[in-house]
Scaffold this motif. Structure first.
Motif, short mmCIF file in Angstrom:
data_model
loop_
_atom_site.label_atom_id
_atom_site.label_comp_id
_atom_site.label_asym_id
_atom_site.label_seq_id
_atom_site.Cartn_x
_atom_site.Cartn_y
_atom_site.Cartn_z
N UNK A 93 -27.39 -48.42 -23.23
CA UNK A 93 -28.57 -47.74 -23.77
C UNK A 93 -28.96 -46.53 -22.92
N UNK A 94 -29.46 -45.49 -23.58
CA UNK A 94 -29.91 -44.29 -22.89
C UNK A 94 -31.34 -44.50 -22.39
N UNK A 95 -31.63 -43.93 -21.25
CA UNK A 95 -33.00 -43.96 -20.76
C UNK A 95 -33.85 -43.00 -21.57
N UNK A 96 -35.16 -43.12 -21.44
CA UNK A 96 -36.06 -42.22 -22.17
C UNK A 96 -35.80 -40.77 -21.77
N UNK A 97 -35.54 -40.53 -20.48
CA UNK A 97 -35.27 -39.17 -20.01
C UNK A 97 -33.97 -38.64 -20.60
N UNK A 98 -32.95 -39.48 -20.67
CA UNK A 98 -31.67 -39.06 -21.24
C UNK A 98 -31.82 -38.73 -22.72
N UNK A 99 -32.58 -39.55 -23.43
CA UNK A 99 -32.79 -39.30 -24.86
C UNK A 99 -33.51 -37.97 -25.07
N UNK A 100 -34.52 -37.71 -24.26
CA UNK A 100 -35.27 -36.46 -24.40
C UNK A 100 -34.38 -35.26 -24.13
#
Length: 262
Positions: free
Chosen positions: A201-208
């Motif tokens: 899963x991607x972190x919130x920062x990676x998704x942004x």
């Protein structure tokens, strides 16, 4: 798809944008109209016959639906019927698209992500896909199954779309129906859907960061749907429609091998 249908779809989308009072009840009536029209070759043929004057087709809509459907629903159906469609099958698909768009207008939840999540559930469960898409189960039983599965897990709008589509599949595969609905909602909301394949899963920062990068590349807001795929060794693989961006380690190794081989 013929040019007539393309123009008709644009006109019905514009009619939806200018119609007030569109809520889930209107969307529900539009889906019911899809069932009524698709179930009667006589009705679908009459409403999509371009040789019949447009006012006459609008009058037929009022005669069939006017006494039981809301004014907003009848207005949208009349607008669709007055357009020129390439054939009656595409007219029915146009009405179905209109119903999905109306649901998107009425529902504020993230329908795209909910449709994607349900499609992944279907893809991973052959028994469920057969139950929803097979010919043995009745339409009402399929609708009840969808209600049970999505109760408390998805918005009312998503449940309406999924239930309506599986009950009136017209020989189409469930996953194809869900993907089409997801694209329609994304288009209606001026978004692009990107499917991201990653090993974890991607972190919130990676998704942004990824969303910002894709938005800059495609010039539109982007919705991410993440698929956990252990075969993606490092990096990511992103698919936007037919465009694939493969930044995985395996892709880079394959590219390196190709360059070495000349």
């Amino acid at each position: 798809m013929g040019s007539a249908t393309t123009q008709a779809r644009t006109a019905t989308t514009e009619a939806l944008a200018s119609t007030s009072g569109v809520d889930l009840d209107v969307a529900r009536e539009l889906f019911a109209a899809v069932g009524a029209v698709s179930g009667s070759s006589q009705l679908s043929g009459a409403l999509s016959d371009s040789s019949v004057p447009a006012p006459a087709r609008a009058g037929l809509v009022s005669a069939v639906f006017g006494s039981t459907y809301r004014p907003a629903t009848v207005a949208l159906l009349s607008s669709a019927a007055q357009q020129r469609w390439s054939n009656d099958g595409q007219f029915v698909e146009g009405l179905e698209e209109l119903a999905i768009q109306a649901t998107s207008v009425a529902e504020s939840a993230d329908i795209e992500s909910e449709l994607f999540a349900f499609s992944r559930t279907v893809a991973s469960n052959g028994g469920l896909e057969l139950a929803l898409g097979g010919r043995l189960g009745g339409a009402s039983a399929k609708g009840s199954l969808v209600s049970t599965l999505l109760d408390g897990r998805a918005s009312a709008g998503t449940a309406l779309i999924v239930s309506s589509l599986v009950q009136n599949a017209r020989g189409r595969r469930v996953r194809a129906l869900l993907r089409r609905a997801e694209r329609i909602v994304a288009d209606q909301r001026a978004r692009i859907v990107a499917t991201v394949y990653a090993a974890a899963p991607l972190s919130a920062e990676q998704q942004t960061r990824l969303q910002n990068s894709l938005s800059a590349r495609y010039g539109s807001a982007v919705t991410l749907n993440t698929v956990i795929d252990p075969t993606v060794v490092g990096g990511l693989r992103v698919q936007v429609a037919d465009d694939v961006i493969d930044a995985s380690v395996s892709a880079r190794l394959a590219d390196l091998r190709q360059r070495i081989a000349g």
